[in-house]
Enzyme design. Structure first.
Site, PDB file in Angstrom:
ATOM      1  N   ASP A  78       0.775  -1.385  -0.070  1.00 35.67           N
ATOM      2  CA  ASP A  78       0.030   0.110   0.117  1.00 35.67           C
ATOM      3  C   ASP A  78       0.923   1.302   0.165  1.00 35.67           C
ATOM      4  O   ASP A  78       0.290   2.367  -0.344  1.00 35.67           O
ATOM      5  CB  ASP A  78      -0.828  -0.047   1.180  1.00 35.67           C
ATOM      6  CG  ASP A  78      -0.081  -0.403   2.394  1.00 35.67           C
ATOM      7  OD1 ASP A  78      -0.202  -1.396   3.054  1.00 35.67           O
ATOM      8  OD2 ASP A  78       0.419   0.786   3.178  1.00 35.67           O
ATOM      9  N   ASP A 147       6.517  -5.581   6.411  1.00 36.31           N
ATOM     10  CA  ASP A 147       5.104  -5.044   6.548  1.00 36.31           C
ATOM     11  C   ASP A 147       4.266  -6.206   5.858  1.00 36.31           C
ATOM     12  O   ASP A 147       3.812  -6.033   4.791  1.00 36.31           O
ATOM     13  CB  ASP A 147       4.682  -3.658   5.829  1.00 36.31           C
ATOM     14  CG  ASP A 147       3.421  -3.125   6.041  1.00 36.31           C
ATOM     15  OD1 ASP A 147       3.417  -2.327   5.165  1.00 36.31           O
ATOM     16  OD2 ASP A 147       2.647  -3.922   6.777  1.00 36.31           O
TER      17      ASP A 147
HETATM   18  N1  SAM Z   1      -0.466  -3.345   7.183  1.00 43.42           N
HETATM   19  C1  SAM Z   1      -1.117  -4.560   6.618  1.00 43.42           C
HETATM   20  C2  SAM Z   1      -1.147  -5.411   7.958  1.00 43.42           C
HETATM   21  O1  SAM Z   1      -0.382  -5.120   8.855  1.00 43.42           O
HETATM   22  O2  SAM Z   1      -1.703  -6.517   7.793  1.00 43.42           O
HETATM   23  C3  SAM Z   1      -0.416  -5.183   5.545  1.00 43.42           C
HETATM   24  C4  SAM Z   1       0.194  -4.417   4.562  1.00 43.42           C
HETATM   25  S1  SAM Z   1       0.429  -4.828   3.137  1.00 43.42           S
HETATM   26  C5  SAM Z   1      -0.948  -4.671   2.254  1.00 43.42           C
HETATM   27  C6  SAM Z   1       0.975  -6.362   3.156  1.00 43.42           C
HETATM   28  C7  SAM Z   1       1.296  -6.931   1.761  1.00 43.42           C
HETATM   29  O3  SAM Z   1       2.270  -8.059   2.013  1.00 43.42           O
HETATM   30  C8  SAM Z   1       0.576  -7.127   0.734  1.00 43.42           C
HETATM   31  O4  SAM Z   1       0.794  -6.148  -0.268  1.00 43.42           O
HETATM   32  C9  SAM Z   1       0.990  -8.352   0.129  1.00 43.42           C
HETATM   33  O5  SAM Z   1       0.739  -8.681  -1.038  1.00 43.42           O
HETATM   34  C10 SAM Z   1       2.292  -8.652   0.716  1.00 43.42           C
HETATM   35  N2  SAM Z   1       2.880  -9.777   0.707  1.00 43.42           N
HETATM   36  C11 SAM Z   1       2.243 -11.146   1.243  1.00 43.42           C
HETATM   37  N3  SAM Z   1       3.322 -11.961   1.104  1.00 43.42           N
HETATM   38  C12 SAM Z   1       4.225 -11.610   0.706  1.00 43.42           C
HETATM   39  C13 SAM Z   1       5.605 -12.159   0.246  1.00 43.42           C
HETATM   40  N4  SAM Z   1       5.724 -13.575   0.278  1.00 43.42           N
HETATM   41  N5  SAM Z   1       6.604 -11.212  -0.438  1.00 43.42           N
HETATM   42  C14 SAM Z   1       6.354  -9.986  -0.513  1.00 43.42           C
HETATM   43  N6  SAM Z   1       5.080  -9.375  -0.133  1.00 43.42           N
HETATM   44  C15 SAM Z   1       4.094 -10.339   0.333  1.00 43.42           C
END
Ligand code: SAM
Length: 271
Positions: A78, A147
């Site tokens: 985000d 994150d």
């Molecule tokens: N602030 C939120 C929370 O605390 O739950 C999360 C923020 S952000 C939306 C989480 C991000 O992690 C998402 O964009 C997702 O696509 C990413 N993500 C999930 N698994 C991942 C991975 N293995 N490598 C990199 N990014 C990943």
């Protein structure tokens, strides 16, 4: 992830709803909490309270480090954590690894107050799995912020010991990590696991607890590990011009975040 538990928010409009290569991405306009980003049915953020998490996830590690020149963010599609890192002039390089570029695109288009984080010229965006990315990095970063979403779907790999070993190897001497540490109320098993892993791998380990009304339990943890600097008090003082831009983080809140209820202290000790 929370059978029998749900938070109810009135939705006025569905702004975006599509399945990406990795997850279902929904963006809603809610009646009270502004826009809300949801991944695989789990609230990631709302405009109402995203500042709590983005500020503390960023400023706890960055103000704990005496001279954070190179920073890595894993996840955080985000852009909110990038927005907060951008307030630190001392940072010279920001690597960013997000698995799902569709999340970035949705944020840039519909959440400009978060997507603005990508406008910083210090940011280098890598699209891919954070675990694969970190295994290739040695002695590269002063601070690493994970994150992540939750330990389901693409986020699952970011909650394993091998990933944390990769985080440690990717740190420079005196480096610090901060990871999304789940809830002391709703995910005690995960809190114990993450605290146990970081205590085993890092010289200094600490667990912070912050208020986030829209997360399960109304709170979330930040699990931290350090190769040297202490974590529970800031190593650098915040200047008034940055402080005036914030709504949650203060040097006092930095210290207070590590004061935990007795049940949580025991949980972490026994982990
Ligand atoms: N602030 C939120 C929370 O605390 O739950 C999360 C923020 S952000 C939306 C989480 C991000 O992690 C998402 O964009 C997702 O696509 C990413 N993500 C999930 N698994 C991942 C991975 N293995 N490598 C990199 N990014 C990943």
């Amino acid at each position: 992830m929370w059978p029998g538990v749900a938070l109810s928010l009135e939705i006025m409009e569905t702004i975006y709803s599509k399945k990406s290569k990795f997850q279902q991405i929904d963006l809603y306009q809610t009646r009270h909490h502004g826009k809300m980003l949801v991944l695989d049915g789990i609230i990631q953020l709302t405009e109402f309270d995203e500042f709590t998490y983005q500020e503390m996830m960023t400023h706890l590690p960055l103000f704990s480090h005496p001279d954070p020149k190179s920073v890595l963010v894993i996840g955080g599609g985000d852009g909110g954590v990038l927005r907060e890192i951008g307030r630190h002039d001392v940072v010279e390089k920001i690597d960013f690894c997000e698995i799902d570029e569709a999340v970035i695109a949705v944020s840039k288009k519909f959440l400009p107050e978060l997507g603005c984080g990508f406008d910083d010229s210090r940011v280098n965006v890598h699209i891919g799995d954070g675990n694969a990315f970190i295994q290739k990095k040695i002695n590269a970063y002063d601070v690493i912020i994970v994150d992540s979403s939750d330990p389901i779907g693409p986020g699952e790999v970011l909650f394993k010991k091998a990933f944390y070993e990769g985080l440690k190897n990717a740190l420079k001497p005196g480096g610090i990590i901060a990871t999304q540490g789940e809830s002391i109320f709703m995910h005690q098993e995960w809190v114990g696991t993450l605290a146990g892993i970081t205590r085993e791998l890092f010289l200094v380990q600490a667990y912070a607890n912050i208020y986030v009304p829209t997360y399960p339990g109304g709170n979330i943890g930040i699990c931290m590990g350090s190769l040297g600097p202490k974590l529970v008090t800031p190593a650098r003082q915040i200047c008034q011009s940055i402080q005036d831009q914030l709504k949650y983080y203060t040097p006092q809140m930095h210290k207070a975040a590590f004061v935990l209820p007795y049940f949580a202290e025991k949980l972490l000790k026994e982990s």
